[in-house]
Design an enzyme around this catalytic site. Structure first.
Site, mmCIF file in Angstrom:
data_model
loop_
_atom_site.group_PDB
_atom_site.id
_atom_site.type_symbol
_atom_site.label_atom_id
_atom_site.label_comp_id
_atom_site.label_asym_id
_atom_site.label_seq_id
_atom_site.Cartn_x
_atom_site.Cartn_y
_atom_site.Cartn_z
ATOM 1 N N ARG A 241 3.281 3.705 -3.223
ATOM 2 C CA ARG A 241 3.277 2.254 -3.366
ATOM 3 C C ARG A 241 2.446 1.674 -2.228
ATOM 4 O O ARG A 241 2.533 2.126 -1.086
ATOM 5 C CB ARG A 241 4.694 1.685 -3.283
ATOM 6 N N GLU A 270 -1.102 -5.709 -5.738
ATOM 7 C CA GLU A 270 -1.851 -5.369 -6.949
ATOM 8 C C GLU A 270 -1.851 -6.544 -7.925
ATOM 9 O O GLU A 270 -0.813 -7.192 -8.069
ATOM 10 C CB GLU A 270 -1.210 -4.147 -7.625
ATOM 11 N N HIS A 288 -4.524 2.183 -9.747
ATOM 12 C CA HIS A 288 -3.157 2.626 -10.070
ATOM 13 C C HIS A 288 -3.142 3.495 -11.338
ATOM 14 O O HIS A 288 -2.564 3.123 -12.366
ATOM 15 C CB HIS A 288 -2.193 1.436 -10.209
HETATM 16 C C1 GLV Z 1 4.006 4.445 -11.065
HETATM 17 O O1 GLV Z 1 3.496 4.006 -10.068
HETATM 18 C C2 GLV Z 1 5.372 4.813 -11.156
HETATM 19 O O2 GLV Z 1 6.170 4.504 -10.255
HETATM 20 O O3 GLV Z 1 5.729 5.419 -12.174
#
Ligand code: GLV
Ligand code: GLV
Length: 324
Positions: A241, A270, A288
């Site tokens: 993250r 984001e 991402h």
């Molecule tokens: C993606 O970032 C997730 O947490 O699945």
């Protein structure tokens, strides 16, 4: 939004889901799928969850006390289509009487693969080279042209030795890397890697890769001070993250040579990315994509749907998140 006059539970999906997942949801209720090709705004989210028995969320949906105020007392489950769930106020949802689920396991390999992709793209300057070729600038092979860093006999420091951290360690070992991790002492013993303190990990690793969840303890775990601890030749990879890393401090560290490079899949705000990062050649920026394979996304949505089906049928959730 249609008014549901039947007794079938109302299931809300905040974004469209693969048909296989929608089909499973339709076996237990009436499914409302957001018609928008974007995340719902907080007020749209509030309107969407009103009267819902189950909500299938994305990591871009923030479900907090304010949104829950609009939810009915009949809300039984919030099923996040992600392994991370920092977008959900788990305590507030539990107080509301609903269970939270996530999608662990099914995205482990995809996310570990993407981590290695960023690691290789950064250390071997693949994205930078792609930009050079596309620019039309003159280049020729020579013995010192665009040299990168090899991985053999280099040390990888894994922060967060969960499923994904372990899968990354297995892959890195195949590239000849030595692996250390900063897991707590009480965590499961790990054959592939040696537990060390965070300071030692930062000071001795050639690549530091972040795989911990975002919590109040891990927010800005990698800040200016941590970056100062890293080797000037080191790379930082983050597929966890964004806010685990202080993005402004990282942009500064990359531009002044405090560390050599970075590969990022996640960002603090984001889809915004710190403008200082976008102009640097020594950072690879992915939008991402950790779990973004066709098969993985289908399995994530199906697991979210299966959790909804289980809870609405009165069974235990398959992958519940524990309330802190
Ligand atoms: C993606 O970032 C997730 O947490 O699945
Ligand atoms: C992913 O599957 C994780 O739980 O780390």
């Amino acid at each position: 939004m249609t008014i549901d006059n039947t007794l079938r539970p109302r299931i809300v999906a905040t974004r469209t889901l693969p048909d296989t997942a929608l089909a499973r949801l339709r076996t237990v209720g009436d499914v409302w799928v957001s018609p928008h090709d974007r995340p719902l705004s907080p007020s749209e989210l509030g309107r969407a969850v009103a009267g819902a028995t189950a909500v299938v969320t994305m990591l871009s949906d923030r479900i907090d006390a304010a949104v829950l105020a609009a939810a009915s007392s009949g809300l039984r489950i919030v099923a996040n289509t992600a392994v991370g769930y920092d977008n959900l106020d788990v305590r507030a949802i539990a107080r509301h009487g609903a269970v939270v689920t996530n999608t662990p396991g099914v995205l482990t390999d995809a996310t570990a693969d993407l981590t290695l992709a960023l690691l290789l793209a950064g250390t071997r300057r693949v994205a930078e080279g792609d930009r050079l070729v596309r620019s039309g600038a003159a280049w020729t092979w020579d013995v010192s042209f665009m040299l990168g860093t090899g991985l053999q006999d280099k040390r990888l420091g894994v922060i967060g030795m969960g499923h994904i951290g372990r899968a990354v360690a297995r892959r890195a070992a195949a590239f000849g890397m030595e692996i250390v991790n900063s897991s707590r002492r009480d965590s499961r013993p790990e054959a592939l890697s040696l537990p060390v303190g965070l300071d030692e990990l930062l000071e001795t690793s050639d690549v530091v890769s972040v795989h911990c969840p975002l919590t109040s303890q891990t927010r800005h775990l990698i800040d200016a001070v941590a970056l100062e601890h890293m080797k000037p030749s080191a790379f930082l990879i983050n597929t966890a993250r964004g806010a685990v890393v202080d993005e402004a401090a990282l942009a500064q560290a990359l531009s002044t040579g405090t560390i050599a490079g970075a590969g990022l899949d996640v960002y603090e705000n984001e889809p915004d990315v710190h403008p200082g990062l976008r102009t640097l050649d020594n950072v690879v920026l992915a939008p991402h994509l950790g779990s973004a394979t066709v098969g993985t996304r289908a399995r994530m949505a199906e697991l979210a749907a299966d959790n909804v089906v289980a809870v609405l049928c009165g069974r235990d959730a398959i992958t519940p998140v524990s309330v802190p």
